[in-house]
Design a protein around this motif. Structure first.
Motif, PDB file in Angstrom:
ATOM      1  N   SER A 156     -12.494   3.506  -6.266  1.00 34.17           N
ATOM      2  CA  SER A 156     -11.622   2.441  -5.756  1.00 34.17           C
ATOM      3  C   SER A 156     -10.165   2.857  -5.862  1.00 34.17           C
ATOM      4  N   PHE A 157      -9.288   2.037  -5.289  1.00 34.08           N
ATOM      5  CA  PHE A 157      -7.844   2.198  -5.437  1.00 34.08           C
ATOM      6  C   PHE A 157      -7.269   0.861  -5.873  1.00 34.08           C
ATOM      7  N   THR A 158      -6.377   0.890  -6.845  1.00 32.89           N
ATOM      8  CA  THR A 158      -5.602  -0.296  -7.191  1.00 32.89           C
ATOM      9  C   THR A 158      -4.382  -0.328  -6.279  1.00 32.89           C
ATOM     10  N   VAL A 159      -4.299  -1.364  -5.464  1.00 29.70           N
ATOM     11  CA  VAL A 159      -3.208  -1.526  -4.508  1.00 29.70           C
ATOM     12  C   VAL A 159      -2.217  -2.530  -5.087  1.00 29.70           C
ATOM     13  N   THR A 160      -0.936  -2.203  -5.009  1.00 36.75           N
ATOM     14  CA  THR A 160       0.083  -3.109  -5.522  1.00 36.75           C
ATOM     15  C   THR A 160       1.134  -3.334  -4.446  1.00 36.75           C
ATOM     16  N   LEU A 161       1.333  -4.608  -4.114  1.00 36.28           N
ATOM     17  CA  LEU A 161       2.390  -5.010  -3.194  1.00 36.28           C
ATOM     18  C   LEU A 161       3.618  -5.374  -4.013  1.00 36.28           C
ATOM     19  N   PHE A 162       4.739  -4.706  -3.742  1.00 40.59           N
ATOM     20  CA  PHE A 162       6.019  -5.014  -4.376  1.00 40.59           C
ATOM     21  C   PHE A 162       6.903  -5.682  -3.327  1.00 40.59           C
ATOM     22  N   LEU A 163       7.415  -6.870  -3.685  1.00 43.44           N
ATOM     23  CA  LEU A 163       8.106  -7.692  -2.705  1.00 43.44           C
ATOM     24  C   LEU A 163       9.133  -8.563  -3.421  1.00 43.44           C
ATOM     25  N   ALA A 164      10.216  -8.903  -2.727  1.00 46.37           N
ATOM     26  CA  ALA A 164      11.227  -9.781  -3.317  1.00 46.37           C
ATOM     27  C   ALA A 164      10.615 -11.135  -3.654  1.00 46.37           C
ATOM     28  N   ASN A 165      11.174 -11.778  -4.665  1.00 44.84           N
ATOM     29  CA  ASN A 165      10.700 -13.108  -5.036  1.00 44.84           C
ATOM     30  C   ASN A 165      11.196 -14.181  -4.073  1.00 44.84           C
ATOM     31  N   GLU A 166      12.390 -13.993  -3.531  1.00 45.31           N
ATOM     32  CA  GLU A 166      12.991 -14.961  -2.616  1.00 45.31           C
ATOM     33  C   GLU A 166      13.496 -14.240  -1.369  1.00 45.31           C
ATOM     34  N   GLY A 167      13.759 -15.019  -0.310  1.00 48.19           N
ATOM     35  CA  GLY A 167      14.242 -14.440   0.941  1.00 48.19           C
ATOM     36  C   GLY A 167      13.105 -14.298   1.932  1.00 48.19           C
ATOM     37  N   ASP A 168      13.333 -13.501   2.964  1.00 53.48           N
ATOM     38  CA  ASP A 168      12.317 -13.301   3.992  1.00 53.48           C
ATOM     39  C   ASP A 168      12.308 -11.843   4.419  1.00 53.48           C
ATOM     40  N   PRO A 169      11.191 -11.109   4.186  1.00 58.27           N
ATOM     41  CA  PRO A 169       9.955 -11.594   3.568  1.00 58.27           C
ATOM     42  C   PRO A 169      10.065 -11.592   2.049  1.00 58.27           C
ATOM     43  N   SER A 170       9.252 -12.419   1.417  1.00 59.10           N
ATOM     44  CA  SER A 170       9.227 -12.499  -0.037  1.00 59.10           C
ATOM     45  C   SER A 170       7.947 -13.207  -0.446  1.00 59.10           C
ATOM     46  N   PHE A 171       7.710 -13.246  -1.737  1.00 57.52           N
ATOM     47  CA  PHE A 171       6.555 -14.006  -2.208  1.00 57.52           C
ATOM     48  C   PHE A 171       6.729 -15.497  -1.953  1.00 57.52           C
ATOM     49  N   ALA A 172       7.967 -15.922  -1.732  1.00 57.92           N
ATOM     50  CA  ALA A 172       8.184 -17.317  -1.391  1.00 57.92           C
ATOM     51  C   ALA A 172       7.712 -17.619   0.030  1.00 57.92           C
ATOM     52  N   THR A 173       7.844 -16.648   0.949  1.00 61.70           N
ATOM     53  CA  THR A 173       7.432 -16.872   2.343  1.00 61.70           C
ATOM     54  C   THR A 173       6.040 -16.334   2.626  1.00 61.70           C
ATOM     55  N   VAL A 174       5.604 -15.304   1.862  1.00 63.27           N
ATOM     56  CA  VAL A 174       4.248 -14.765   2.009  1.00 63.27           C
ATOM     57  C   VAL A 174       3.448 -15.307   0.820  1.00 63.27           C
ATOM     58  N   GLY A 175       3.297 -16.603   0.775  1.00 60.18           N
ATOM     59  CA  GLY A 175       2.776 -17.233  -0.431  1.00 60.18           C
ATOM     60  C   GLY A 175       1.334 -17.651  -0.384  1.00 60.18           C
ATOM     61  N   THR A 176       0.676 -17.498   0.766  1.00 59.08           N
ATOM     62  CA  THR A 176      -0.715 -17.926   0.883  1.00 59.08           C
ATOM     63  C   THR A 176      -1.562 -16.755   1.368  1.00 59.08           C
ATOM     64  N   PRO A 177      -2.861 -16.793   1.131  1.00 55.50           N
ATOM     65  CA  PRO A 177      -3.722 -15.707   1.624  1.00 55.50           C
ATOM     66  C   PRO A 177      -3.647 -15.519   3.134  1.00 55.50           C
ATOM     67  N   THR A 178      -3.532 -16.613   3.882  1.00 54.61           N
ATOM     68  CA  THR A 178      -3.455 -16.501   5.337  1.00 54.61           C
ATOM     69  C   THR A 178      -2.176 -15.798   5.758  1.00 54.61           C
TER      70      THR A 178
END
Length: 469
Positions: free
Chosen positions: A247-269
């Motif tokens: 397997s591979f462990t995949v890690t997404l690194f993304l800003a907490n705020e702004g666009d894109p960020s975990f605030a805007t990419v916050g759901t599985p969909t």
């Protein structure tokens, strides 16, 4: 000969290695760990980002006699496999050949191997013991809460070593007793873990034809196993590190705020749509993306700085408890293992003078911890934004050419950090000077063959002293 007793808080990677090294040197070692025994309930604590094992960490494992056991769990990574937005890939090798590689290893499996080694060396490890408070006087008085039955226990130690990670309870107690000058600098970015499963574990209808053929041939890995995969996208990125079972462990690194960020990419969909747009070649490799995205929390990325690491001879901090860093140079564990080797050697040399040992340990290690913290932050920008940049690639090509031409005077900073045990502070300063020369030599040029390598080498030898042997 039995030496004075030593108490450690924390049986993670650094604490377990230090316990092993001290027990092997004749100390009576007791370790108190908040989590349950991972050999009994499975590994469930701390960050699970795969670790990059390099020379500094390997040195500590060699001293503990653990190299053979640990390397059976590791997968070689020869370089960074860069995935462009259009699907093209390019391997940027770390070193000249397979003597200059790093190794991907599961945090949980390594921790279990180190706990086994600590106990085999004679250390006593007490699990499910959460440190509630500590007071410091003639001795350190530690109060633990048993997470299994709720009972309380008090442990008195002449001095204590805190290896209990970035959220160290011992550090909090020390800071309450005498301020340590703590400063935590959030990166403003977080991470979320996903997984590329082994080929044999892919759902039948989720496997692209080329991977179905690879699985039929008995292959285990969906992508090149001997590389650290990077999908750089400017202000964010994905990485994938291989695991021994395929397997591979995949890690997404993304800003907490702004666009894109975990605030805007916050759901599985939204995560699926984001991957379809930004990491299109990775998306078919992550069949459980929505489930992983929903199940795994967003991890915090910060750098910890302390002005002081110890309280006289009563307590000292080590590893992430003293200097947690972001993971982008793959050196957090390696730096912590260097701490363990240094502290074990100092204690073995002066076992009864803890105050002098703790002060000397901090004096030696703090400049190096500060240096790798800075380099780790710089490497995040390089990985997400520069690995496919033409100017960066030209400087990298010149970097390697000079290393081959004048190895006595030139070594890429990455190599100094990763493949040697030169002090981090030296690598940082030497890297700064070499960076200035690389920018000078490449100014106004777009190709390596436009640079006079003989003249560049002569300039380097005139301006920089030879590297340490």
């Amino acid at each position: 000969m039995t030496r004075p007793a030593i108490t450690l808080v924390g049986a993670g990677l650094v604490g377990a290695l230090l316990a092993t090294l001290l027990a092997q040197r004749g100390f009576a070692v007791e370790v108190f760990e908040r989590r349950p025994d991972p050999r009994r309930v499975g590994y469930a604590g701390g960050r699970s980002i795969n670790l990059a094992l390099a020379e500094r960490g390997l040195h500590g494992l060699r001293l503990a006699g653990l190299t053979e056991a640990v390397m059976q769990l590791a997968v070689m990574m020869r370089g960074r496999m860069v995935h462009a937005p259009d699907g093209r890939t390019e391997l940027l090798r770390y070193g000249r050949d397979d003597s200059e590689v790093i190794w991907s290893i599961s945090r949980g499996r390594l921790n279990i191997a180190l706990i086994d080694a600590a106990e085999a060396a004679g250390a006593r490890v007490h699990f499910d013991q959460r440190l509630e408070s500590a007071t410091f006087g003639d001795a350190a008085t530690l109060r633990f809460h048993d997470e299994r039955d709720g009972t309380q226990r008090t442990h008195v130690a002449a001095s204590v070593i805190g290896a209990d990670g970035a959220g160290s309870a011992l550090r909090a107690a020390m800071n309450a007793a005498a301020p340590l000058g703590e400063r935590i600098e959030p990166l403003g970015h977080g991470y979320k873990e996903l997984e590329i499963p082994p080929l044999q574990a892919f759902p039948g209808d989720a496997l692209p034809p080329a991977l179905a053929e690879a699985r039929a041939r008995g292959e285990r890995f969906a992508i090149e196993p001997n590389a650290l995969h990077i999908w750089p996208r400017g202000s964010y990125m994905c990485i994938a590190l291989p695991n021994a079972e395929g397997s591979f462990t995949v890690t997404l690194f993304l800003a907490n705020e702004g666009d894109p960020s975990f605030a805007t990419v916050g759901t599985p969909t939204r995560a699926r749509a984001f991957f379809a747009r930004e990491f299109a070649d990775a998306l078919p490799l992550i069949p459980e993306l929505e489930a992983d995205f929903a199940a795994n929390p967003v991890g915090v990325l910060s750098t910890l700085y302390l002005d002081r690491w110890h309280l006289g001879g009563q307590a000292v901090l080590i590893g992430d408890a003293a200097h947690a860093i972001v993971p982008f140079h793959g050196q957090g564990m390696n730096c912590g293992f260097e701490d363990a080797v240094e502290l074990a050697d100092l204690l073995a040399g002066r076992p009864s003078d803890r105050a002098a040992v703790f002060a000397e340990f901090a004096r030696r290690r703090k400049p190096n911890a500060d240096a790798i913290a800075t380099m780790a932050l710089e490497n995040y920008v390089e990985m997400r934004d520069r690995v496919d940049d033409a100017d960066f690639l030209l400087m990298r090509a010149l970097d390697r050419a000079l290393a081959e031409r004048i190895p006595t005077h030139w070594m890429p900073r990455y190599a100094m950090v990763t493949f040697t045990r030169m002090p981090y502070a030296f690598a940082f300063e030497r890297g700064r000077l070499q960076g200035e020369l690389l920018r000078e030599f490449t100014a106004g040029r777009t190709r390596l063959d436009a640079i006079d390598l003989d003249a560049a080498a002569a300039t380097v030898q005139a301006r920089l002293p030879a590297l340490p042997a």
